[in-house]
Scaffold this motif. Structure first.
Motif, PDB file in Angstrom:
ATOM      1  N   UNK A  94      78.261  -8.755  31.271  1.00  0.00           N
ATOM      2  CA  UNK A  94      77.342  -8.077  31.483  1.00  0.00           C
ATOM      3  C   UNK A  94      77.480  -6.932  31.794  1.00  0.00           C
ATOM      4  N   UNK A  95      78.580  -6.768  32.541  1.00  0.00           N
ATOM      5  CA  UNK A  95      79.272  -5.059  32.103  1.00  0.00           C
ATOM      6  C   UNK A  95      80.295  -4.459  31.287  1.00  0.00           C
ATOM      7  N   UNK A  96      80.747  -5.142  30.610  1.00  0.00           N
ATOM      8  CA  UNK A  96      81.582  -5.001  29.806  1.00  0.00           C
ATOM      9  C   UNK A  96      81.129  -3.825  28.828  1.00  0.00           C
ATOM     10  N   UNK A  97      82.036  -2.563  28.366  1.00  0.00           N
ATOM     11  CA  UNK A  97      82.029  -1.544  27.442  1.00  0.00           C
ATOM     12  C   UNK A  97      83.142  -1.588  26.175  1.00  0.00           C
ATOM     13  N   UNK A  98      82.353  -0.859  24.721  1.00  0.00           N
ATOM     14  CA  UNK A  98      83.189  -1.213  24.264  1.00  0.00           C
ATOM     15  C   UNK A  98      83.117   0.181  23.307  1.00  0.00           C
ATOM     16  N   UNK A  99      84.588   0.759  23.556  1.00  0.00           N
ATOM     17  CA  UNK A  99      84.960   2.046  22.528  1.00  0.00           C
ATOM     18  C   UNK A  99      83.809   2.323  20.823  1.00  0.00           C
ATOM     19  N   UNK A 100      83.056   3.485  20.845  1.00  0.00           N
ATOM     20  CA  UNK A 100      82.641   3.792  20.232  1.00  0.00           C
ATOM     21  C   UNK A 100      81.158   3.411  19.501  1.00  0.00           C
ATOM     22  N   UNK A 101      80.816   2.668  20.397  1.00  0.00           N
ATOM     23  CA  UNK A 101      79.255   1.416  20.097  1.00  0.00           C
ATOM     24  C   UNK A 101      78.422   1.664  21.775  1.00  0.00           C
ATOM     25  N   UNK A 102      77.248   2.614  20.933  1.00  0.00           N
ATOM     26  CA  UNK A 102      76.102   3.253  21.351  1.00  0.00           C
ATOM     27  C   UNK A 102      77.115   3.175  23.171  1.00  0.00           C
ATOM     28  N   UNK A 103      78.559   4.354  23.025  1.00  0.00           N
ATOM     29  CA  UNK A 103      79.496   4.828  23.899  1.00  0.00           C
ATOM     30  C   UNK A 103      78.050   6.353  24.364  1.00  0.00           C
ATOM     31  N   UNK A 104      77.802   6.195  25.548  1.00  0.00           N
ATOM     32  CA  UNK A 104      77.558   7.243  26.289  1.00  0.00           C
ATOM     33  C   UNK A 104      78.628   8.543  26.488  1.00  0.00           C
ATOM     34  N   UNK A 105      77.989   9.553  25.973  1.00  0.00           N
ATOM     35  CA  UNK A 105      78.907  10.822  26.373  1.00  0.00           C
ATOM     36  C   UNK A 105      78.284  11.781  27.348  1.00  0.00           C
ATOM     37  N   UNK A 106      78.540  11.878  28.750  1.00  0.00           N
ATOM     38  CA  UNK A 106      77.897  12.220  29.874  1.00  0.00           C
ATOM     39  C   UNK A 106      78.811  13.703  29.957  1.00  0.00           C
ATOM     40  N   UNK A 107      78.129  14.999  30.103  1.00  0.00           N
ATOM     41  CA  UNK A 107      79.101  16.333  31.259  1.00  0.00           C
ATOM     42  C   UNK A 107      78.008  17.405  31.368  1.00  0.00           C
ATOM     43  N   UNK A 108      76.886  16.277  31.964  1.00  0.00           N
ATOM     44  CA  UNK A 108      75.875  16.040  32.965  1.00  0.00           C
ATOM     45  C   UNK A 108      74.548  17.366  32.474  1.00  0.00           C
ATOM     46  N   UNK A 109      74.724  17.171  31.090  1.00  0.00           N
ATOM     47  CA  UNK A 109      73.621  17.634  30.441  1.00  0.00           C
ATOM     48  C   UNK A 109      72.642  17.026  30.970  1.00  0.00           C
ATOM     49  N   UNK A 110      70.819  17.414  30.891  1.00  0.00           N
ATOM     50  CA  UNK A 110      69.727  17.060  30.917  1.00  0.00           C
ATOM     51  C   UNK A 110      69.267  15.788  29.643  1.00  0.00           C
ATOM     52  N   UNK A 111      69.969  15.506  28.909  1.00  0.00           N
ATOM     53  CA  UNK A 111      69.858  14.881  27.809  1.00  0.00           C
ATOM     54  C   UNK A 111      70.348  13.643  27.503  1.00  0.00           C
ATOM     55  N   UNK A 112      70.786  12.435  26.703  1.00  0.00           N
ATOM     56  CA  UNK A 112      71.171  11.749  26.597  1.00  0.00           C
ATOM     57  C   UNK A 112      72.049  11.792  25.655  1.00  0.00           C
ATOM     58  N   UNK A 113      73.633  11.513  25.450  1.00  0.00           N
ATOM     59  CA  UNK A 113      74.193  11.565  24.126  1.00  0.00           C
ATOM     60  C   UNK A 113      75.109  10.840  24.409  1.00  0.00           C
ATOM     61  N   UNK A 114      74.475   9.937  23.074  1.00  0.00           N
ATOM     62  CA  UNK A 114      75.510   8.829  22.371  1.00  0.00           C
ATOM     63  C   UNK A 114      76.178   8.819  20.991  1.00  0.00           C
ATOM     64  N   UNK A 115      77.389   8.143  21.091  1.00  0.00           N
ATOM     65  CA  UNK A 115      78.335   8.336  19.615  1.00  0.00           C
ATOM     66  C   UNK A 115      78.302   6.377  19.473  1.00  0.00           C
ATOM     67  N   UNK A 116      78.161   6.561  17.926  1.00  0.00           N
ATOM     68  CA  UNK A 116      77.882   4.756  17.785  1.00  0.00           C
ATOM     69  C   UNK A 116      78.685   4.920  16.433  1.00  0.00           C
ATOM     70  N   UNK A 117      78.879   3.390  15.933  1.00  0.00           N
ATOM     71  CA  UNK A 117      79.647   3.498  14.702  1.00  0.00           C
ATOM     72  C   UNK A 117      78.757   2.704  14.024  1.00  0.00           C
ATOM     73  N   UNK A 118      77.476   3.348  14.168  1.00  0.00           N
ATOM     74  CA  UNK A 118      76.501   2.778  12.558  1.00  0.00           C
ATOM     75  C   UNK A 118      76.904   3.352  11.779  1.00  0.00           C
ATOM     76  N   UNK A 119      77.095   2.089  10.637  1.00  0.00           N
ATOM     77  CA  UNK A 119      77.418   3.423   9.110  1.00  0.00           C
ATOM     78  C   UNK A 119      76.290   2.324   8.021  1.00  0.00           C
ATOM     79  N   UNK A 120      75.853   1.443   8.003  1.00  0.00           N
ATOM     80  CA  UNK A 120      74.683   0.572   7.391  1.00  0.00           C
ATOM     81  C   UNK A 120      73.625   0.546   7.724  1.00  0.00           C
ATOM     82  N   UNK A 121      72.682   0.643   6.699  1.00  0.00           N
ATOM     83  CA  UNK A 121      71.609   0.428   7.143  1.00  0.00           C
ATOM     84  C   UNK A 121      70.935  -0.064   7.914  1.00  0.00           C
ATOM     85  N   UNK A 122      70.930  -1.600   8.035  1.00  0.00           N
ATOM     86  CA  UNK A 122      70.360  -2.133   9.182  1.00  0.00           C
ATOM     87  C   UNK A 122      70.886  -1.656  11.097  1.00  0.00           C
ATOM     88  N   UNK A 123      72.074  -1.011  10.920  1.00  0.00           N
ATOM     89  CA  UNK A 123      72.780  -1.007  12.064  1.00  0.00           C
ATOM     90  C   UNK A 123      72.346   0.832  12.575  1.00  0.00           C
TER      91      UNK A 123
END
Length: 490
Positions: free
Chosen positions: A321-350
């Motif tokens: 329930x608490x595990x994280x995965x590199x590059x899969x819906x990974x949040x990048x937080x630098x104190x900004x007031x919006x959500x920033x996410x990196x994801x490996x989605x490189x296929x239509x369904x993804x």
């Protein structure tokens, strides 16, 4: 391992028998005592490079009749009808059948393999297991991370890796299994205890004839394992459950009748989910820290595969329930007031899944940076452009890994797909070829409550342009664009 013993039941031995210490199909990676596997190629037979292999210390050659005819008479050789079919089992024998001394948990499917693998790793470690991981993001032996090559390595490398894992005390391996690996027989010689099937959607149609051929490769893996766990939320999963040679355990998160079901799913504002997994063991509280309803299926699949292998308990569920995965819906937080996410989605369904996952978390606009890779399935490019333009408020079309192709040609195909969406149904579409500039542009557009999704490359740390791989990490570039030092953590 004596070469004559390797020949028993496989083929004929020509020349004197010798002691074999390792196996490789790469002539430039031969070590003294190796058996060199000379595979037939499209244009050149691998036996052409046997002399180079012998000069580096190869003591014998595994090949077919065509390859044997190219070898010097004095070179010992094991001649078999199909070199690739023999390669995995031969390597397994040389390295002491390592998979038989490990619990082997394999995951196949179009999307979710990496996430499910890492979720299982977390659960296994919580149960006290010494784990190995083989997959797209990394190969791991305990806490040590090795650089990943193919999602599934070539057969000799894979068998050698499993042998090293045994030597280092690993007891359980969570492994991604690609359709290429099945079709090219890289996993032959491995005894899998449990096979997991996530889903199937359009991908790799530059390698497979069609979707049925793609599915057949995945099904081939599911059939070979002792037990199988199959997510039946799509038609391919339902087919896999029916066509599997054994009575597969089925998993559903969308109301399908199944042996294990995810019920009472609650999506929190931060993207985490909580739910109940109900199966033969009863009901268990479960969750997933990675945004996206589809990750409920990945978490449930991970739990069920572990339960099938006898790994269970509250600490296991809590770790998943608490595990994280590199590059899969990974949040990048630098104190900004919006959500920033990196994801490996490189296929239509993804891509569609990522957009659907982030939309409920977005009060403002959803801004997406997306490209498509070169030298790969060209048919999915317009489809990805269409999906992103329809699902995002702003789509920044950029370069991914153009490889040997003209980047502008790739972008044009995506833009054509975006333009096919009716004006009132698509977001603003912008073209910025330079990926760093595209990410910076997306960040500059973002306002409080928006979401910026940088999609396609995820965990990757390089960008391949004109055949040259240059350092590039979406997470690092995004942090820099947000004004944080590149070494800052997310």
């Amino acid at each position: 391992m004596d070469l004559a013993a390797l020949a028993e039941g496989r083929g004929r031995l020509a020349g004197p028998t010798v002691a074999v210490r390792g196996v490789t199909a790469a002539s430039d990676r031969v070590r003294p005592g190796d058996l060199f596997a000379a595979l037939p190629g499209r244009n050149v037979h691998g036996a052409t490079f046997a002399a180079d292999a012998v000069s580096l210390g190869a003591v014998a050659v595994l090949t077919d009749d065509a390859g044997a005819a190219l070898l010097a008479a004095q070179v010992p050789r094991l001649v078999v009808p199909d070199v690739r079919a023999a390669l995995g089992p031969v390597a397994a024998q040389v390295y002491g059948q390592p998979s038989r001394r490990l619990s082997m948990l394999g995951i196949t499917g179009t999307s979710g393999k990496t996430t499910t693998t890492f979720l299982m790793r977390a659960g296994l470690r919580a149960a006290g297991a010494m784990t190995g991981v083989i997959g797209t993001v990394a190969t791991m032996i305990g806490d040590e991370t090795l650089e990943a090559g193919f999602t599934t390595p070539e057969a000799p490398d894979l068998q050698a890796l499993l042998a090293v894992m045994v030597e280092r005390g690993v007891d359980t391996v969570a492994m991604e299994v690609s359709s290429h690996a099945v079709a090219m027989r890289r996993i032959d010689g491995i005894d899998f205890d449990v096979a997991g099937f996530t889903n199937l959607s359009e991908d790799h149609l530059d390698f497979h004839r069609d979707m049925d051929d793609y599915f057949a490769a995945k099904l081939g893996f599911v059939k070979r394992a002792t037990q199988a766990v199959v997510v039946v939320d799509d038609e391919w999963g339902r087919r896999a459950a029916v066509e599997s040679r054994h009575n597969a355990t089925t998993v559903s998160t969308d109301g399908e009748q199944a042996g294990v079901r995810a019920l009472d799913v609650h999506e929190e504002r931060d993207g985490t989910t909580t739910f109940w997994a109900t199966g033969p063991w009863g009901s268990q509280r479960l969750g997933c820290a990675i945004p996206g309803r589809y990750n409920v299926a990945n978490a449930t699949l991970a739990l069920t595969m572990l339960e099938t292998q006898g790994v269970a308990g509250d600490p296991v569920a809590a770790a998943i329930a608490t595990a994280q995965v590199p590059g899969r819906m990974e949040r990048v937080d630098a104190g900004q007031d919006f959500l920033a996410v990196v994801d490996y989605s490189h296929k239509p369904a993804a891509v569609d899944g990522a957009l659907r996952a982030l939309r409920p978390l977005t009060r403002g606009r959803l801004i997406v940076v997306l490209g498509c890779g070169g030298d790969r399935d060209r048919g999915k490019r317009p489809h990805m452009g269409e999906i992103a333009a329809r699902g995002a408020d702003v789509l920044v079309v950029t370069d991914d890994n153009p490889r040997s192709e003209d980047p502008a040609t790739i972008r044009r195909a995506m833009l054509a797909g975006a333009a096919a969406v009716p004006t009132g149904q698509r977001g603003e579409v912008v073209e910025i070829g330079d990926r760093r500039a595209a990410i910076v542009d997306a960040v500059e557009r973002a306002r409080p409550g928006d979401t910026v999704l940088v999609a396609g490359k995820g965990h990757e740390t390089g960008q391949e342009i004109a055949g040259v791989k240059q350092p590039f990490d979406d997470r690092v570039v995004l942090r820099e664009a947000l004004g944080a030092p590149s070494g800052a953590t997310s």
